[in-house]
Scaffold this motif. Structure first.
Motif, PDB file in Angstrom:
ATOM      1  N   THR A  76      -6.304 -10.826   6.294  1.00  0.00           N
ATOM      2  CA  THR A  76      -6.737 -10.111   5.116  1.00  0.00           C
ATOM      3  C   THR A  76      -5.535  -9.267   4.676  1.00  0.00           C
ATOM      4  O   THR A  76      -4.420  -9.060   4.821  1.00  0.00           O
ATOM      5  CB  THR A  76      -7.128  -8.379   5.378  1.00  0.00           C
ATOM      6  N   GLN A  77      -5.465  -9.214   3.612  1.00  0.00           N
ATOM      7  CA  GLN A  77      -4.108  -9.178   2.281  1.00  0.00           C
ATOM      8  C   GLN A  77      -4.653  -8.170   0.969  1.00  0.00           C
ATOM      9  O   GLN A  77      -6.430  -8.004   0.524  1.00  0.00           O
ATOM     10  CB  GLN A  77      -3.966  -9.819   1.778  1.00  0.00           C
ATOM     11  N   VAL A  78      -3.662  -7.879   0.361  1.00  0.00           N
ATOM     12  CA  VAL A  78      -4.002  -7.168  -0.808  1.00  0.00           C
ATOM     13  C   VAL A  78      -3.724  -7.762  -2.323  1.00  0.00           C
ATOM     14  O   VAL A  78      -2.561  -8.327  -1.998  1.00  0.00           O
ATOM     15  CB  VAL A  78      -3.454  -5.332  -1.181  1.00  0.00           C
ATOM     16  N   GLU A 112      -9.056  -0.110  -4.408  1.00  0.00           N
ATOM     17  CA  GLU A 112      -8.094   0.949  -4.211  1.00  0.00           C
ATOM     18  C   GLU A 112      -7.224   1.263  -5.714  1.00  0.00           C
ATOM     19  O   GLU A 112      -5.989   0.520  -5.891  1.00  0.00           O
ATOM     20  CB  GLU A 112      -7.657   1.776  -3.510  1.00  0.00           C
ATOM     21  N   GLU A 115      -5.285  -2.106  -7.185  1.00  0.00           N
ATOM     22  CA  GLU A 115      -5.228  -3.227  -6.099  1.00  0.00           C
ATOM     23  C   GLU A 115      -6.910  -3.232  -5.079  1.00  0.00           C
ATOM     24  O   GLU A 115      -7.470  -2.535  -5.296  1.00  0.00           O
ATOM     25  CB  GLU A 115      -4.494  -2.354  -4.402  1.00  0.00           C
ATOM     26  N   VAL A 117      -8.426  -5.134  -1.408  1.00  0.00           N
ATOM     27  CA  VAL A 117      -8.843  -6.076  -0.422  1.00  0.00           C
ATOM     28  C   VAL A 117      -9.548  -6.879  -0.033  1.00  0.00           C
ATOM     29  O   VAL A 117     -10.441  -6.833  -0.809  1.00  0.00           O
ATOM     30  CB  VAL A 117      -9.020  -4.519   0.506  1.00  0.00           C
TER      31      VAL A 117
END
Length: 161
Positions: A76-78, A112, A115, A117
């Motif tokens: 999981t990354q932004v 968000e 960004e 996710v």
């Protein structure tokens, strides 16, 4: 005939999570047809159907390590929203991403501001799953099905290999 490696299995199933939410179900449609022992099913379900025969019904609970695997937080990354420039994106959308290990499916799980996710885990990873299964039919796979790697409908598979 009992289910062994290379048998064609026609089966209905429903699968639920720990909270009894139905994730998938074939009972309202066509049964799933697979060649047993070729990785079409998660390992726990593949093991559970072994030696069953047409008419058998059973339930099996499969832990993540024998299902879709454990969740890995490092998947999981932004990323910057600009990576999706020119696209209308929304939570739940899936994309193919190029990684050091090759092509990989990622899912947008949050947006968000600027960004996004993304999550590279399988959506069912980390879940304990309960399968209710009915074996509808079992037969030997044809040589052509084994060569092509999939079940053929009556009259052939309808495409060139």
């Amino acid at each position: 005939m009992k289910i062994t490696k290379d048998a064609v299995v026609k089966m209905h199933f429903s699968v639920m999570d720990d909270e009894q939410n139905t994730i998938d179900n074939t009972y309202d449609g066509e049964p799933l047809e697979i060649i047993s022992g070729h990785g079409y099913l998660v390992p726990g379900l593949e093991a559970a159907i072994a030696d069953k025969k047409a008419g058998d019904t059973f339930s099996v609970t499969i832990e993540p390590e024998q299902g879709y695997g454990e969740r890995h937080d490092n998947l999981t990354q932004v990323v910057e929203k600009s990576m999706f420039e020119g696209m209308d994106i929304d939570v739940g959308m899936q994309f193919r991403a190029t990684t050091d290990e090759g092509e990989h499916t990622v899912i947008i799980i949050g947006i968000e501001g600027d960004e996004v996710v993304i999550d590279g885990n399988h959506p069912l990873s980390g879940l304990t799953l309960t399968f209710d299964v009915e074996i509808v039919d079992v037969r030997e796979a044809t040589a052509e099905e084994l060569e092509h790697g999939h079940v053929h409908a009556e009259g052939g598979c309808g495409h060139d290999h």
